[in-house]
Design a protein around this motif. Structure first.
Motif, short mmCIF file in Angstrom:
data_model
loop_
_atom_site.label_atom_id
_atom_site.label_comp_id
_atom_site.label_asym_id
_atom_site.label_seq_id
_atom_site.Cartn_x
_atom_site.Cartn_y
_atom_site.Cartn_z
N MET A 3 32.57 32.46 -8.37
CA MET A 3 31.31 32.11 -8.53
C MET A 3 30.45 31.75 -7.31
O MET A 3 29.45 31.75 -7.46
N ALA A 4 31.49 31.41 -6.28
CA ALA A 4 30.66 31.54 -4.92
C ALA A 4 30.12 32.60 -4.57
O ALA A 4 29.02 32.76 -3.81
N LEU A 5 30.81 33.64 -4.81
CA LEU A 5 30.19 35.04 -4.39
C LEU A 5 29.07 35.22 -5.18
O LEU A 5 27.95 35.99 -4.55
N ASN A 6 29.08 35.09 -6.40
CA ASN A 6 27.69 35.18 -7.33
C ASN A 6 26.60 34.44 -6.74
O ASN A 6 25.31 34.92 -6.70
N ARG A 7 26.78 33.27 -6.12
CA ARG A 7 25.66 32.37 -5.52
C ARG A 7 25.38 33.15 -4.17
O ARG A 7 24.20 33.09 -3.83
N ARG A 8 26.27 33.66 -3.53
CA ARG A 8 25.82 34.22 -2.13
C ARG A 8 24.94 35.37 -2.41
O ARG A 8 24.03 35.63 -1.97
N VAL A 9 25.38 36.09 -3.57
CA VAL A 9 24.28 37.38 -3.90
C VAL A 9 22.95 36.85 -4.31
O VAL A 9 22.14 37.41 -3.96
N PHE A 26 22.30 30.51 -15.25
CA PHE A 26 23.66 30.78 -14.75
C PHE A 26 24.14 30.57 -13.57
O PHE A 26 25.23 30.30 -13.16
N VAL A 27 23.25 30.85 -12.27
CA VAL A 27 23.82 30.83 -10.96
C VAL A 27 22.97 29.86 -10.23
O VAL A 27 22.93 29.44 -9.16
N LYS A 46 25.04 28.10 -21.43
CA LYS A 46 26.36 28.40 -21.05
C LYS A 46 26.74 28.07 -19.64
O LYS A 46 27.84 28.44 -19.18
N ALA A 47 25.70 27.79 -18.94
CA ALA A 47 25.88 28.05 -17.32
C ALA A 47 27.01 26.98 -16.88
O ALA A 47 27.79 27.09 -15.90
N GLY A 48 27.04 25.72 -17.52
CA GLY A 48 28.19 24.65 -17.06
C GLY A 48 29.47 25.13 -17.38
O GLY A 48 30.51 24.72 -16.70
N CYS A 49 29.45 26.44 -18.28
CA CYS A 49 31.20 26.90 -18.31
C CYS A 49 31.41 28.19 -17.63
O CYS A 49 32.57 28.68 -17.71
N LEU A 50 30.48 28.72 -16.86
CA LEU A 50 30.71 30.01 -16.15
C LEU A 50 31.69 29.94 -15.27
O LEU A 50 32.42 30.81 -15.08
N GLU A 51 31.88 28.88 -14.43
CA GLU A 51 32.72 28.91 -13.41
C GLU A 51 34.11 28.67 -13.94
O GLU A 51 35.18 29.41 -13.36
N HIS A 52 34.21 28.05 -15.18
CA HIS A 52 35.60 27.96 -15.89
C HIS A 52 36.28 29.48 -16.10
O HIS A 52 37.27 29.58 -16.03
#
Length: 456
Positions: free
Chosen positions: A434-440, A455-456, A421-427
């Motif tokens: 999503m950007a904050l998830n990636r920063r963490v 997922f990230v 489901k990784a491709g749908c998470l940002e939707h």
């Protein structure tokens, strides 16, 4: 140093038998319960026996830039623990210790311990560990924490995060953190403990958990209601949510009922459009009153038959029918398991969308649901030898997630995002979140070695 030499270095740093490179052994760690054909072949399987083994593995992985897929019992339904080409699998299956502190009312548990083992250890002292996935007999506590698993009792008793008081976590660089502990209240510092629950092994590897236990569940009464349509059953769920606090509200549609009956006959009504399995564990005389309200709500919503029982064995038969759903479907073909949820008032609309998606793509989508909290498990069944059937199934898979998002819901309630489901998470989250998830993720795993592609 090439990958083979790097793995040899790790094997020499750990005790004999911890690192496996034999193809037939490593193959066993390639797939999780999704059986997804896109799973890669790991370089090796590291079967850690202690937190120190996990630390050594992650220090080695960081040094060589090699990905690590943490794995518990391998029961992931989102592809979160399937193999990744060029990475190693870090299995926690050998770390199985469970200790119960009766006075503190906690269980101190290693991640490989099965959910059922924790339940049994607690029950020996008159206590209960409520999180109750359908796979509780075979899923691990580490995997439950990684996905914030819920289950059949979560409508009243909550999900895994509600019972995690403390964690030991190893970060990507091998640092061992101890977060929380056997304390009910603790607001010192940021809530880092909760950050790791549901992070699917992308931020760190859990090596120990302190789990809250509660007194044993009270006796239960069970109501089984058969409805002419899924829509009528969904309407009953919404009505129940306004009037009672049931300890279980599970839904099975006709396709799921028939799949279970084909697999393990239990005498369920094959002609019903849907059934609801509802339990009340209200104390004393109020349980009978709650059952009466439940029966009335089902009848008013159009149930064609409603049965109430206080017989534990009879009730367990219905619960086992619900738990057998996924295993039954595996007998019918390949399965793409979904895990979408919506606010309970939108449950009827979601179930209608699922029927429309099945018709649009000409696929079978049997549905069961933790209906009381709006969490549905549509399962897309297809013939794995038919390429067009697989194509249509994957289109339906994406449509199910988008339907849940449109209804204000989520692409996963308890199975996790994983790789499927990784491709749908940002939707669902939007670009800023999503950007904050990636920063963490970057702060805790700057080289991106932990569960790559998840997922990230």
């Amino acid at each position: 140093m090439d990958a083979a030499d790097a793995v040899t270095e790790l094997a020499q740093a750990l005790p004999a038998g911890v690192v496996a490179t034999e193809p037939d052994v490593v193959e066993k760690y390639r797939h999780d319960w999704t059986h997804d054909a896109r799973a890669g072949m790991p370089l090796a399987a590291v079967r850690a026996e202690s937190a120190e083994h996990v630390q050594e593995t992650l220090r080695w992985a960081t040094r060589h830039g090699i990905g690590v897929v943490p794995r518990g019992a391998g029961t992931s339904l989102s592809g979160g623990s399937m193999g990744v080409e060029g990475a190693v699998v870090l299995s926690l299956e050998r770390m199985r210790a469970v200790e119960v502190d009766v006075a503190a009312r906690v269980a101190v548990v290693e991640p490989g311990a099965l959910n059922v083992e924790v339940k049994r250890a607690a029950a020996a002292h008159g206590l209960w560990y409520p999180p109750d996935p359908s796979s509780f007999e075979i899923c691990s506590i580490g995997g439950n924490i990684a996905t914030n698993a819920g289950g059949l009792c979560c409508v009243k008793y909550g999900v895994t995060t509600d019972y995690v008081l403390g964690l030991d976590v190893v970060l990507a660089d091998g640092t061992l953190l101890t977060l929380g502990g056997p304390r009910v209240k603790d607001v010192a510092g940021l809530s880092l403990l909760k950050l790791f629950v549901g992070s699917e092994g992308t931020l760190g590897v859990v090596t120990r958990a302190v789990l809250r236990l509660v007194p044993a569940q009270a006796p239960r009464s069970t109501v089984v209601a058969f409805f002419p349509t899924v829509a009528a059953a969904a309407a009953a769920v919404v009505e129940l949510g306004r009037t009672v606090r049931a300890s279980m509200v599970e839904l099975m549609d006709r396709a799921s009922v028939n799949a279970v009956e084909d697999f393990q006959p239990m005498g369920l009504d094959r002609d019903a459009g849907a059934l609801l399995l509802i339990q009340s564990d209200a104390p004393g005389p109020s349980r009978a009153e709650e059952v009466e309200v439940i029966v009335t709500a089902c009848e008013v919503s159009g149930a064609k038959e409603v049965v109430a029982t206080d017989d534990p064995e009879e009730a367990e038969m219905f619960v086992q029918a619900r738990r057998a759903h996924f295993t039954a479907l595996e007998q019918r073909g390949a399965v793409l398991p979904e895990d979408v949820g919506v606010p309970v008032p939108h449950l009827p609309a979601l179930l209608a969308e699922l029927e429309a998606i099945a018709q649009r793509h000409a696929v079978e989508i049997p549905v069961v649901a933790h209906a009381g909290d709006g969490n549905t498990h549509p399962a897309i069944v297809y013939d794995p030898t038919d390429h067009d059937a697989e194509r249509r199934a994957r289109l339906a898979f994406d449509d199910v997630m988008h339907a849940a998002i449109r209804l204000g819901g989520t692409i996963t309630g308890e199975h996790g995002v994983g790789r499927l489901k990784a491709g749908c998470l940002e939707h669902q989250l939007g670009p800023e979140v999503m950007a904050l998830n990636r920063r963490v993720k970057a702060a805790l795993d700057p080289d991106g070695i932990l569960n790559p592609g998840s997922f990230v």
